[in-house]
Design a protein around this motif. Structure first.
Motif, PDB file in Angstrom:
ATOM      1  N   TRP A  80       0.842  -1.201   0.000  1.00 37.16           N
ATOM      2  CA  TRP A  80       0.000   0.000   0.000  1.00 37.16           C
ATOM      3  C   TRP A  80       0.874   1.247   0.000  1.00 37.16           C
TER       4      TRP A  80
ATOM      5  N   ASP B  96       1.303   6.993  -6.563  1.00 40.32           N
ATOM      6  CA  ASP B  96       0.296   8.011  -6.838  1.00 40.32           C
ATOM      7  C   ASP B  96       0.820   9.419  -6.545  1.00 40.32           C
TER       8      ASP B  96
ATOM      9  N   ASP C  13      -8.270  12.053   0.229  1.00 33.89           N
ATOM     10  CA  ASP C  13      -9.377  11.587  -0.609  1.00 33.89           C
ATOM     11  C   ASP C  13      -8.908  11.184  -2.006  1.00 33.89           C
TER      12      ASP C  13
ATOM     13  N   GLN D  61      -7.345   7.726  -1.571  1.00 34.97           N
ATOM     14  CA  GLN D  61      -8.381   6.738  -1.308  1.00 34.97           C
ATOM     15  C   GLN D  61      -9.152   6.406  -2.581  1.00 34.97           C
ATOM     16  N   LYS D  62      -9.494   7.407  -3.358  1.00 39.39           N
ATOM     17  CA  LYS D  62     -10.234   7.168  -4.603  1.00 39.39           C
ATOM     18  C   LYS D  62      -9.391   6.362  -5.585  1.00 39.39           C
ATOM     19  N   SER D  63      -8.117   6.694  -5.698  1.00 37.84           N
ATOM     20  CA  SER D  63      -7.239   6.008  -6.637  1.00 37.84           C
ATOM     21  C   SER D  63      -7.019   4.551  -6.262  1.00 37.84           C
ATOM     22  N   LEU D  64      -6.829   4.304  -4.962  1.00 35.17           N
ATOM     23  CA  LEU D  64      -6.434   2.968  -4.507  1.00 35.17           C
ATOM     24  C   LEU D  64      -7.598   2.094  -4.043  1.00 35.17           C
ATOM     25  N   GLY D  65      -8.702   2.707  -3.633  1.00 34.08           N
ATOM     26  CA  GLY D  65      -9.804   1.927  -3.090  1.00 34.08           C
ATOM     27  C   GLY D  65      -9.461   1.288  -1.758  1.00 34.08           C
ATOM     28  N   VAL D  66      -8.523   1.869  -1.035  1.00 32.57           N
ATOM     29  CA  VAL D  66      -8.054   1.330   0.232  1.00 32.57           C
ATOM     30  C   VAL D  66      -8.950   1.826   1.375  1.00 32.57           C
ATOM     31  N   ALA D  67      -9.114   1.003   2.404  1.00 31.42           N
ATOM     32  CA  ALA D  67      -9.914   1.387   3.568  1.00 31.42           C
ATOM     33  C   ALA D  67      -9.279   2.608   4.248  1.00 31.42           C
TER      34      ALA D  67
END
Length: 168
Positions: free
Chosen positions: A24, A31, A40, A43-49
């Motif tokens: 991660w 990124d 944000d 988070q949007k790019s990776l889809g990580v919690a």
């Protein structure tokens, strides 16, 4: 699960892994090199919690790869900017990208490395900055550094003997 710390290992590769952390963290750094800097966006790019992203950004900041800078007062919002140490990770990431590209089916390649000015595809290799010679497993070995103890000297002697084909 608590991850093992490599911060006391003598090996620079192990200690570098301790700084970077995990996959991660490497993807967050990837990124960041593409211009992302806000929670944000990552988070949007990776889809990580969110909890994982929070921990990874905190770790990368504590290890000196990011600088956290306030960009909005209420509520407090921060952006994460690459430091010199973080920017120095770029060749590592490009080497990993190149290795992955070489070992991925061509029909699955969504991205290629290219020259930013010309748009031509890049072909990477690791070279010695002093000689321009390609660095390969066949022409590269470890040397004892300033902090090397007897154990390190013995390990290097065994590796050198193996390389030269001598029974040690």
């Amino acid at each position: 699960m608590q991850r093992t710390s490599f911060s006391d290992f003598k090996c620079p590769a192990a200690r570098a892994l301790d700084s970077v952390g995990d996959w991660w963290s490497m993807l967050i750094l990837r990124d960041a090199f593409q211009g992302l800097s806000r929670f944000d966006e990552f988070q949007k790019s990776l889809g990580v919690a969110p909890n994982i992203l929070t921990r990874r950004l905190k770790h990368l900041t504590e290890k000196g790869l990011f600088e956290r800078r306030l960009y909005h007062q209420r509520p407090a919002r921060y952006e994460y900017l690459l430091t010199d140490k973080g920017r120095d990770f770029f060749p590592v990431l490009m080497t990993l990208f190149s290795w992955g590209s070489r070992h991925m089916p061509e029909e699955d390649l969504a991205f290629l490395l290219g020259d930013a000015a010309s748009g031509r595809e890049r072909e990477t290799m690791l070279v010695d900055a002093r000689t321009g010679e390609e660095v390969t497993p066949e022409n590269t070995s470890l040397l004892a550094g300033p902090a090397a103890d007897d154990e390190v000297h013995e390990r290097i002697a065994r590796m050198r003997a193996w390389y030269l084909g001598i029974d040690a």
